[in-house]
Design an enzyme around this catalytic site. Structure first.
Site, mmCIF file in Angstrom:
data_model
loop_
_atom_site.group_PDB
_atom_site.id
_atom_site.type_symbol
_atom_site.label_atom_id
_atom_site.label_comp_id
_atom_site.label_asym_id
_atom_site.label_seq_id
_atom_site.Cartn_x
_atom_site.Cartn_y
_atom_site.Cartn_z
ATOM 1 N N ASP A 41 -8.029 1.500 8.257
ATOM 2 C CA ASP A 41 -6.682 2.075 8.211
ATOM 3 C C ASP A 41 -6.531 3.133 9.309
ATOM 4 O OD1 ASP A 41 -4.098 2.463 7.373
ATOM 5 O OD2 ASP A 41 -4.595 3.250 5.397
ATOM 6 N N GLU A 61 0.834 -1.207 0.000
ATOM 7 C CA GLU A 61 0.000 0.000 0.000
ATOM 8 C C GLU A 61 0.866 1.254 0.000
ATOM 9 O OE1 GLU A 61 -2.199 3.387 1.993
ATOM 10 O OE2 GLU A 61 -0.411 2.315 2.644
#
Length: 359
Positions: free
Chosen positions: A250, A198
């Site tokens: 997240d 990511e």
């Protein structure tokens, strides 16, 4: 001549009016809200999922909360730990490995995809009482939960990424294990994705970021779900057509986070989380606080994250605090910044949310 000009102007006006109406209809359709069926959990299950499981989450954190830059030995250790936590009696585990170019040359990335094995085809619901007892040829609906497990590379210091995203990964492992009995009895599937790559290796760009999610979003375009009709003949369905929602976690773990809606399509899911928070707060199953976690406000902008490659395929719900924690992408994003009460509270809310989806 004047009449001709007036006629042309009128036709032009009608044409543009028609185009605007069509655009409004299209816009309304694309913003159509997702409706997912949830059931109320029994009080015994609510109490069960509201019990503290912080010791288990901390156990996972000890293995994940290390420097884990993609394609390094410590990153491999974390990947192996995450995969090892899922009992293969309950879960199918797939490692999606691929190579991609980065500012530091070619790197190997590996997404971890964990999918529940069981689908209960018993038609014992009230709504099915008057239906024939044939096994449904419809593929089971799927809820996708996700987080990334790599950490960002910094030349200046060792970045552990407690919130980013060791805590979300630890919470997802704990959630999956805690819900195994409900998963086994469910008519729906749960998929948990731990994304690799990511983080950008240098500066965030379209090519230096989201390596794992970009790769997997394209890969799943060709994925088919095979079921059988009443004559035992195979029926093929697109995987994306079976996904009811894609939820990404997240930057979780610091005290007093605030979450907002970024996608109108999944507004009902966000409000479900908010309602669960209200119920748990009323029963004092979560810690008292001045402000709610889930703010019922729409911000209307997408933060760049692993859900972006999936936006055109499935309804997405991005659970990320706004503003970001003040430790974001700093050396201070370590265990010392974490708040036990916040992690416990969010864990309880997510478990009840998923549990009420599965039953």
């Amino acid at each position: 001549m004047k009449h001709l000009i007036k006629s042309l102007l009128f036709i032009t006006f009608v044409f543009f009016l028609f185009i605007n109406v069509i655009n409004c209809i299209d816009k309304k359709e694309t913003q159509q809200e997702v409706k997912i069926k949830f059931k109320n959990l029994k009080s015994t299950l609510i109490k069960k999922y509201s019990e503290s499981n912080m010791e288990e989450i901390q156990k996972h954190l000890k293995h994940i909360l290390v420097e884990r830059v993609a394609d390094t030995p410590s990153h491999k250790n974390v990947r192996e730990y995450i995969a090892s936590q899922f009992n293969q009696l309950y879960w199918d585990i797939e490692l999606d490995s691929f190579k991609d170019n980065t500012p530091f040359g070619e790197k190997t990335f590996t997404n971890i995809i964990v999918t529940s094995k069981f689908v209960n085809n018993d038609q014992d619901d009230e709504e099915d009482e008057n239906k024939e007892t044939n096994i449904s040829s419809e593929p089971p609906k799927t809820l996708v939960l996700s987080a990334h497990y790599d950490s960002k590379y910094f030349k200046e210091f060792k970045f552990l990424g407690a919130t980013d995203s060791a805590v979300p990964c630890s919470m997802l492992i704990d959630l999956a294990i805690s819900l195994q009995s409900e998963i086994k009895k469910s008519k729906k599937k749960l998929m948990i994705i731990f994304f690799d790559g990511e983080e950008a290796f240098k500066e965030w760009t379209d090519t230096d970021s989201l390596y794992g999610s970009r790769h997997l979003a394209n890969l799943l375009l060709d994925k088919k779900v095979i079921t059988k009709d009443n004559n035992d003949l195979p029926i093929s369905s697109s995987f994306y057509n079976t996904v009811e929602a894609f939820i990404l976690l997240d930057l979780l773990g610091t005290p007093n986070p605030r979450f907002y809606m970024f996608n109108k399509k999944t507004e009902s899911l966000f409000k479900k989380l908010s309602d669960i928070e209200d119920r748990l707060s009323l029963k004092r199953f979560i810690s008292p606080k001045a402000n709610k976690y889930f703010q019922n406000h729409y911000l209307g902008s997408n933060i760049q994250d692993d859900h972006i490659p999936f936006l055109n395929y499935v309804p997405t719900l991005h659970i990320i605090p706004y503003p970001f924690p003040n430790v974001w992408h700093t050396e201070k994003d370590n265990e010392s910044c974490l708040d036990k009460n916040t992690i416990e509270d969010l864990s309880k809310i997510f478990k009840i949310f998923v549990g009420s989806y599965l039953i």
